[in-house]
Design a protein around this motif. Structure first.
Motif, PDB file in Angstrom:
ATOM      1  N   ALA A   1      54.404 -12.300  23.726  1.00  0.00           N
ATOM      2  CA  ALA A   1      53.939 -11.165  22.925  1.00  0.00           C
ATOM      3  C   ALA A   1      54.509  -9.848  23.453  1.00  0.00           C
ATOM      4  N   ALA A   2      54.546  -9.699  24.775  1.00  0.00           N
ATOM      5  CA  ALA A   2      55.083  -8.471  25.374  1.00  0.00           C
ATOM      6  C   ALA A   2      56.573  -8.340  25.094  1.00  0.00           C
ATOM      7  N   ALA A   3      57.300  -9.451  25.136  1.00  0.00           N
ATOM      8  CA  ALA A   3      58.731  -9.422  24.861  1.00  0.00           C
ATOM      9  C   ALA A   3      59.005  -9.056  23.408  1.00  0.00           C
ATOM     10  N   GLN A   4      58.180  -9.556  22.498  1.00  0.00           N
ATOM     11  CA  GLN A   4      58.328  -9.185  21.096  1.00  0.00           C
ATOM     12  C   GLN A   4      58.085  -7.693  20.901  1.00  0.00           C
ATOM     13  N   GLU A   5      57.056  -7.172  21.555  1.00  0.00           N
ATOM     14  CA  GLU A   5      56.762  -5.741  21.452  1.00  0.00           C
ATOM     15  C   GLU A   5      57.902  -4.902  22.019  1.00  0.00           C
ATOM     16  N   ALA A   6      58.627  -5.461  22.992  1.00  0.00           N
ATOM     17  CA  ALA A   6      59.749  -4.741  23.603  1.00  0.00           C
ATOM     18  C   ALA A   6      61.027  -4.865  22.787  1.00  0.00           C
ATOM     19  N   GLY A   7      60.955  -5.532  21.639  1.00  0.00           N
ATOM     20  CA  GLY A   7      62.104  -5.608  20.747  1.00  0.00           C
ATOM     21  C   GLY A   7      63.108  -6.682  21.075  1.00  0.00           C
TER      22      GLY A   7
ATOM     23  N   VAL B   1      57.331  -3.237  32.735  1.00  0.00           N
ATOM     24  CA  VAL B   1      58.648  -2.742  32.318  1.00  0.00           C
ATOM     25  C   VAL B   1      58.796  -2.865  30.800  1.00  0.00           C
ATOM     26  N   MET B   2      58.383  -3.999  30.232  1.00  0.00           N
ATOM     27  CA  MET B   2      58.514  -4.194  28.782  1.00  0.00           C
ATOM     28  C   MET B   2      57.601  -3.275  27.994  1.00  0.00           C
ATOM     29  N   ALA B   3      56.523  -2.810  28.602  1.00  0.00           N
ATOM     30  CA  ALA B   3      55.648  -1.852  27.930  1.00  0.00           C
ATOM     31  C   ALA B   3      56.280  -0.466  27.858  1.00  0.00           C
ATOM     32  N   ARG B   4      57.230  -0.188  28.778  1.00  0.00           N
ATOM     33  CA  ARG B   4      57.861   1.133  28.839  1.00  0.00           C
ATOM     34  C   ARG B   4      59.207   1.188  28.117  1.00  0.00           C
ATOM     35  N   LYS B   5      59.911   0.053  28.070  1.00  0.00           N
ATOM     36  CA  LYS B   5      61.284   0.064  27.580  1.00  0.00           C
ATOM     37  C   LYS B   5      61.465  -0.952  26.449  1.00  0.00           C
ATOM     38  N   LYS B   6      62.485  -0.720  25.646  1.00  0.00           N
ATOM     39  CA  LYS B   6      62.851  -1.638  24.577  1.00  0.00           C
ATOM     40  C   LYS B   6      64.130  -2.384  24.975  1.00  0.00           C
ATOM     41  N   PHE B   7      64.237  -3.652  24.517  1.00  0.00           N
ATOM     42  CA  PHE B   7      65.383  -4.486  24.866  1.00  0.00           C
ATOM     43  C   PHE B   7      65.929  -5.165  23.603  1.00  0.00           C
ATOM     44  N   PRO B   8      66.441  -4.380  22.661  1.00  0.00           N
ATOM     45  CA  PRO B   8      66.911  -4.976  21.407  1.00  0.00           C
ATOM     46  C   PRO B   8      68.146  -5.848  21.567  1.00  0.00           C
ATOM     47  N   ASP B   9      68.877  -5.687  22.661  1.00  0.00           N
ATOM     48  CA  ASP B   9      70.099  -6.453  22.870  1.00  0.00           C
ATOM     49  C   ASP B   9      69.909  -7.624  23.826  1.00  0.00           C
ATOM     50  N   THR B  10      68.678  -7.956  24.141  1.00  0.00           N
ATOM     51  CA  THR B  10      68.389  -9.074  25.041  1.00  0.00           C
ATOM     52  C   THR B  10      67.805 -10.233  24.248  1.00  0.00           C
ATOM     53  N   ALA B  11      68.316 -11.431  24.509  1.00  0.00           N
ATOM     54  CA  ALA B  11      67.802 -12.647  23.870  1.00  0.00           C
ATOM     55  C   ALA B  11      67.062 -13.478  24.906  1.00  0.00           C
ATOM     56  N   GLY B  12      65.939 -14.008  24.523  1.00  0.00           N
ATOM     57  CA  GLY B  12      65.159 -14.812  25.459  1.00  0.00           C
ATOM     58  C   GLY B  12      64.517 -16.002  24.787  1.00  0.00           C
ATOM     59  N   MET B  13      64.258 -17.035  25.570  1.00  0.00           N
ATOM     60  CA  MET B  13      63.508 -18.191  25.117  1.00  0.00           C
ATOM     61  C   MET B  13      62.455 -18.501  26.165  1.00  0.00           C
ATOM     62  N   ILE B  14      61.208 -18.586  25.719  1.00  0.00           N
ATOM     63  CA  ILE B  14      60.084 -18.862  26.604  1.00  0.00           C
ATOM     64  C   ILE B  14      59.554 -20.248  26.257  1.00  0.00           C
ATOM     65  N   VAL B  15      59.487 -21.121  27.259  1.00  0.00           N
ATOM     66  CA  VAL B  15      59.122 -22.513  27.053  1.00  0.00           C
ATOM     67  C   VAL B  15      57.998 -22.876  28.020  1.00  0.00           C
ATOM     68  N   VAL B  16      57.057 -23.671  27.552  1.00  0.00           N
ATOM     69  CA  VAL B  16      55.952 -24.078  28.418  1.00  0.00           C
ATOM     70  C   VAL B  16      55.423 -25.418  27.947  1.00  0.00           C
ATOM     71  N   GLY B  17      54.818 -26.174  28.850  1.00  0.00           N
ATOM     72  CA  GLY B  17      54.195 -27.433  28.485  1.00  0.00           C
ATOM     73  C   GLY B  17      53.009 -27.208  27.575  1.00  0.00           C
ATOM     74  N   ALA B  18      52.913 -27.988  26.514  1.00  0.00           N
ATOM     75  CA  ALA B  18      51.818 -27.819  25.562  1.00  0.00           C
ATOM     76  C   ALA B  18      50.464 -28.037  26.205  1.00  0.00           C
ATOM     77  N   ASP B  19      50.427 -28.860  27.259  1.00  0.00           N
ATOM     78  CA  ASP B  19      49.168 -29.189  27.925  1.00  0.00           C
ATOM     79  C   ASP B  19      49.040 -28.530  29.291  1.00  0.00           C
ATOM     80  N   ASP B  20      49.777 -27.443  29.494  1.00  0.00           N
ATOM     81  CA  ASP B  20      49.769 -26.749  30.785  1.00  0.00           C
ATOM     82  C   ASP B  20      48.660 -25.697  30.804  1.00  0.00           C
TER      83      ASP B  20
END
Length: 438
Positions: A396-402, A365-384
């Motif tokens: 990276a995909a979310a950044q490309e989707a704006g 979906v993110m490869a097809r559409k842009k989401f300039p009005d959506t805010a997101g935070m992606i969090v993960v364990g450093a040792d996961d």
């Protein structure tokens, strides 16, 4: 992190189970019990019996892995290695009892059974330490809940486009110090989805008149699991109360919803031949919120977040229902919705139709559409090792989707050490994105 204070020092249900003296004592007792089970001066206790116990323990461990990972399949990513290792220790202790029982007196057998209990308890304790699922015994108990305040008041206060709510709100005298936590059932009216009861947290300010129109965060647990995990293991009530104490009683309303329908169920948060889980989260849940609670409205005031499978779901709803959720928090989510392998997922959910899966898979979906009005935070364990690579691709995909998206790592792996910290650390960010604070 739960700390042992003077007030709780003598209450056993508040003693830490994942750090400190209690788990260390269980570990020492377990290894001592295993040693006593393994070594004997009995003339008939020879190497063949020991090797037999080892072989039986190994066979049982392999069978457990086959049943869990290849047949039952409750963990889409597979059972973590440390879980299998400690399971093997527990099964080896049980196998030792099987081989030694005939050589022992009745009294000796009772002691041996007690030893096996200690070994199994040690294994369970170490698995719990790995996940930090139950930091105290209290986290295993049913949470205390309050009656839900569903009444609406006429006088309200709301923020504006130029000023967040916290800047126009003034706490009245006598405001309660803590919020309320209530059990709620959100029916699947539009979706037909059968959800388990969830929880709703209402901050102290919700009980004021005039009432501030607060934003809402829909929070999702992982799988296996359920809504109670965020309450018991995630300490969500304490986290929100602490935030409210710093902001005149203001905090987001939080609805911990059930998106799976069972501890080991996984409808993928999609509308598929499994269930209409997406409709449940995108239609039924918001409708219940607006019908039963007095809140701020609009996509900017409604966020969704979750851990593991719940994090995957949060991203899915953000890209498949962006008109509903303007903000998402993805904690240790998956690279794509999964029931095991990609082919298993497509076959079970969409009868092998790749196009139907791609139509709702976040990366597609993110490869097809842009989401300039959506805010997101992606969090993960450093040792996961399992989830970090996928989360980096999602970012990276979310950044490309704006998207206005951030990426954070927290020391630890796929455990509640990371999940709790991720919510605590990002609660101010959620409050900013939803118009509560600047």
């Amino acid at each position: 992190m739960t700390t042992l204070t003077l007030a709780t020092r003598w209450n056993p249900i508040d003693w830490p189970l994942t750090h400190g003296p209690v788990p260390q004592a269980v570990l020492l007792a377990g290894w001592a019990a295993l040693a006593l089970l393994a070594f004997s001066r009995h003339r008939r206790w020879r190497a063949p019996r020991m090797l037999g116990a080892l072989a039986l323990g190994a066979v049982l461990t392999v069978l457990v892995k086959i049943v869990v990972d290849d047949w039952w399949h409750p963990f889409p990513e597979g059972t973590p290695d440390f879980v299998l290792r400690w399971t093997a220790v527990g099964l080896f202790g049980t196998a030792l009892l099987c081989f030694r029982a005939s050589l022992l007196t009745v009294r000796g057998r009772c002691f041996a059974v007690g030893g096996v209990v200690l070994v199994v308890l040690m294994a369970a304790s170490q698995i719990n330490r790995g996940f930090d699922q139950y930091p105290t015994a209290r986290a295993m108990l049913a949470p205390h809940t309050d009656e839900l305040a569903t009444g609406k008041v006429a006088a309200t206060v709301q923020g504006g486009s130029d000023r967040p709510l916290a800047e126009v709100w003034h706490a009245p005298p006598g405001l309660p110090a803590k919020g309320t936590l209530s059990t709620v059932t959100v029916p699947g009216t539009a979706s037909g989805f059968s959800a388990r009861p969830g929880y709703v947290y209402l901050p102290p300010a919700y009980r004021a008149t005039p009432r501030p129109l607060l934003p809402v965060v829909v929070l999702l647990a992982g799988q296996p699991g359920g809504p109670e995990d965020w309450v018991n293991s995630g300490a969500v009530r304490q986290t929100l109360d602490d935030f409210a104490a710093r902001h005149q009683g203001l905090a987001p309303i939080v609805l911990v919803a059930d998106q799976t329908g069972g501890n080991f169920a996984n409808p993928l948060c999609m509308d598929s031949q499994i269930a209409k889980s997406q409709t449940y989260l995108a239609v039924d849940v918001p409708n219940w919120i607006h019908h039963n609670l007095q809140t701020a409205t609009g996509r900017g005031a409604l966020a969704i977040g979750g851990l593991s499978l719940g994090g995957t779901c949060a991203l899915q709803l953000a890209v498949n229902a962006p008109e509903v959720y303007g903000t998402f928090l993805d904690i240790s989510g998956q690279e794509e919705p999964t029931l095991g392998t990609h082919q298993e997922t497509v076959d079970k959910a969409f009868d092998g139709d790749e196009a139907a899966f791609a139509a709702v898979d976040p990366v597609h979906v993110m490869a097809r559409k842009k989401f300039p009005d959506t805010a997101g935070m992606i969090v993960v364990g450093a040792d996961d090792p399992w989830f970090r690579p996928g989360q980096e691709k999602i970012h990276a995909a979310a950044q490309e989707a704006g998207m206005k998206v951030g990426f954070q790592t927290i020391p630890g792996w796929h455990s509640w050490v990371v999940f709790r910290k991720a919510l605590e650390q990002n609660l101010p960010w959620l409050a900013q994105q939803t118009g509560l604070i600047r």
